[in-house]
Design an enzyme around this catalytic site. Structure first.
Site, PDB file in Angstrom:
ATOM      1  N   HIS A 151       0.864  -1.262   0.031  1.00 20.20           N
ATOM      2  CA  HIS A 151      -0.074   0.083   0.060  1.00 20.20           C
ATOM      3  C   HIS A 151       0.759   1.352  -0.037  1.00 20.20           C
ATOM      4  CE1 HIS A 151      -3.320  -2.713   1.486  1.00 20.20           C
ATOM      5  NE2 HIS A 151      -2.296  -3.369   1.990  1.00 20.20           N
ATOM      6  N   SER A 272      13.483  21.214 -17.228  1.00 16.98           N
ATOM      7  CA  SER A 272      12.597  21.838 -17.358  1.00 16.98           C
ATOM      8  C   SER A 272      12.573  23.187 -18.271  1.00 16.98           C
ATOM      9  CB  SER A 272      11.960  22.300 -15.847  1.00 16.98           C
ATOM     10  OG  SER A 272      11.255  23.500 -16.125  1.00 16.98           O
ATOM     11  N   LYS A 278      15.251  21.566 -12.233  1.00 17.24           N
ATOM     12  CA  LYS A 278      14.563  20.389 -12.537  1.00 17.24           C
ATOM     13  C   LYS A 278      15.409  19.244 -13.231  1.00 17.24           C
ATOM     14  CE  LYS A 278      10.353  19.900 -12.215  1.00 17.24           C
ATOM     15  NZ  LYS A 278       9.601  19.203 -11.464  1.00 17.24           N
ATOM     16  N   GLU A 285       8.537   8.131 -17.115  1.00 15.80           N
ATOM     17  CA  GLU A 285       7.030   8.544 -17.413  1.00 15.80           C
ATOM     18  C   GLU A 285       6.599   8.060 -18.641  1.00 15.80           C
ATOM     19  OE1 GLU A 285       6.799  12.285 -14.537  1.00 15.80           O
ATOM     20  OE2 GLU A 285       7.851  12.615 -16.671  1.00 15.80           O
TER      21      GLU A 285
END
Ligand code: ARG
Length: 486
Positions: A151, A272, A278, A285
């Site tokens: 979980h 970024s 970043k 992804e």
């Protein structure tokens, strides 16, 4: 070329709606070698003369060399294009005989099978590389202590190698699925004709052998209309991508500043456009995102085929691009994940600190109480109370004092004994004690890595043999073509 019964040609809009030529570049090569095998078989069975055979094979060889010129008409597909170019080069009296005893229906099924067969062999090699990198990284991290989650909440003490081995095992099952599928793909549909076979004296076994197939898709209705092997190929790929996507998800979380368990190499991150600090895990992804696409391709294939009447239907043309895209995505994903793993920085201190800061030894402590003959349910209760006590006083279990333990008035065990057991139950003692098969225990890591590494050596050999068999057959086909075109 085929419209004699229908008279006039299709207008441009309809033709481009009907044509699959743009999707067919992936099978152009296979269409040519399939035609070569077919032509040799026609010659061997006296359906073509030596000179006709020579002319057609020479033309096909020129096309194989990459000389597929733009035709002066828009072809419906690669089969029409290649046949028309052969006729153009050799005349209708020669090239017009190439399509004897076959149909585009067995031809396209053949091309797809040849393409998927090659793609499976590439995928298998990539899987072996990725699994081997997982095992190597596991070997380096048998002592890298980390929390295990359920979980996404801290559950038990673990080691990083155990995590990596779990993905090695998933990918080994993917490999197994592709290996067993290979046998079902590696069967020749050629010579099935449009649907019911041919009255001409052909030899299907001979073309199958020339193209390196192990056997035939015997029934001509089945051979031309089934795409179950395509669904299976894309399903296997979708399952494999799902495994890679889950691993990607873990790595995305673990590379966040909050976790900092791992750092991805700059090569696998993107900056970024506005925030200079970043380092985004875009590649992982995208693996998640591309997995959704492959699942979509599977849905598209199954919904295309589920309502088709038996025998070829043109709907089947639509599934081809899903196959090519699936292969491209799956092969690239494996290569990228492998490189990402090879270049990974593991923050061992951070992982260990996160493990020690929690209550991850709770179950190990309860099991130590079981060894003191306390029923597990009672042990669970005792440790639950201890965790609550420690949590309220912002302490670790090992920081609890004897007086605090005494305040719980536990009946099943003396407080001094309990205090002693708490001190004894550490992260490292837990890992040493964990002996159950497949567990995070220290001894199990070494055993599992060794066993998987040996298994991989055997699999590598089988994949190589499989690949070599295809190469051998195609080299032999090439030789036959050379002799007949001399
Ligand atoms: N372009 C077709 C395909 O990709 C080839 C088979 C066409 N057969 C036919 N009878 N129209 O599926």
């Amino acid at each position: 070329m085929y419209r004699s019964r229908l008279g006039k040609d299709l207008d441009d809009i309809t033709l481009s709606y009907v044509s699959s030529i743009k999707d067919d570049s992936d099978i152009a090569f296979y269409d040519i070698i399939g035609s070569e095998a077919h032509v040799i078989m026609l010659y061997e069975n006296k359906l073509l003369s030596k000179i006709e055979t020579k002319k057609i094979l020479t033309a096909l060889e020129e096309l194989k060399g990459g000389n597929i010129s733009q035709p002066d008409f828009e072809p419906e597909d690669i089969h029409e294009l290649i046949e028309s170019l052969v006729i153009k080069k050799t005349g209708i009296e020669n090239g017009g005989k190439m399509h004897t005893a076959r149909s585009r229906n067995d031809q396209v099924a053949l091309d797809i099978r040849l393409k998927i067969r090659d793609d499976i062999n590439i995928l298998l090699q990539c899987l072996i590389e990725t699994i081997s990198t997982l095992l190597k990284t596991a070997q380096e991290n048998t002592k890298t202590i980390m929390p295990l989650y359920t979980h996404l909440q801290q559950a038990q003490v673990g080691v990083f190698s155990h995590y990596l081995l779990s993905y090695a095992d998933s990918l080994l099952r993917d490999l197994d699925r592709f290996m067993s599928l290979y046998g079902r793909v590696n069967q020749s549909p050629l010579g099935a004709g449009p649907v019911g076979g041919t009255s001409l004296p052909i030899d299907r076994d001979s073309t199958a052998k020339l193209l390196g197939f192990a056997s035939l898709v015997e029934n001509s209705i089945d051979a031309t209309s089934t795409r179950d092997f395509v669904a299976e190929y894309v399903a296997n790929s979708a399952i494999m991508m799902t495994n890679l996507s889950r691993l990607s998800e873990d790595f995305i979380i673990w590379s966040s500043a909050e976790f900092s368990f791992i750092e991805l190499s700059d090569d696998f991150t993107s900056p970024s456009s506005v925030m200079p600090q970043k380092k985004n895990p875009d590649i992982l992804e995208l693996t998640r995102g591309k997995t959704s696409q492959v699942i979509g391709y599977l849905t598209s294939i199954l919904t295309t085929t589920k309502g088709l009447p038996s025998g070829y239907g043109r709907d089947l043309q639509q599934i081809k691009s899903s196959i090519w895209s699936t292969s491209k995505t799956s092969i690239t994903a494996l290569i990228i994940i492998k490189s990402m793993l090879s270049d990974l920085t593991v923050n061992q201190e951070r992982m260990q600190k996160a493990t020690e800061e929690g209550f991850l030894v709770a179950l190990d402590l309860a099991e130590n109480l079981v060894l003191e003959k306390i029923p597990f349910r009672a042990a669970h209760n005792i440790v639950g109370n201890l965790v609550q006590l420690a949590h309220n006083s912002k302490k670790l279990l090992s920081e609890l004092e004897l007086s605090e333990i005494e305040s719980l008035r536990i009946k099943d065990i003396k407080s001094t004994k309990l205090f002693e057991l708490i001190q004894k139950t550490t992260v490292s003692s837990s890992l040493k004690q964990r002996k159950s098969k497949g567990s995070a225990g220290t001894s199990e890591q070494t055993r599992m890595i060794g066993q998987r590494t040996r298994k991989l050596v055997t699999l590598k050999k089988s994949v190589k043999t499989q690949n070599d068999n295809v190469k051998k057959s195609l080299t032999f086909l090439e030789k036959r073509v050379k002799t007949l075109t001399k």
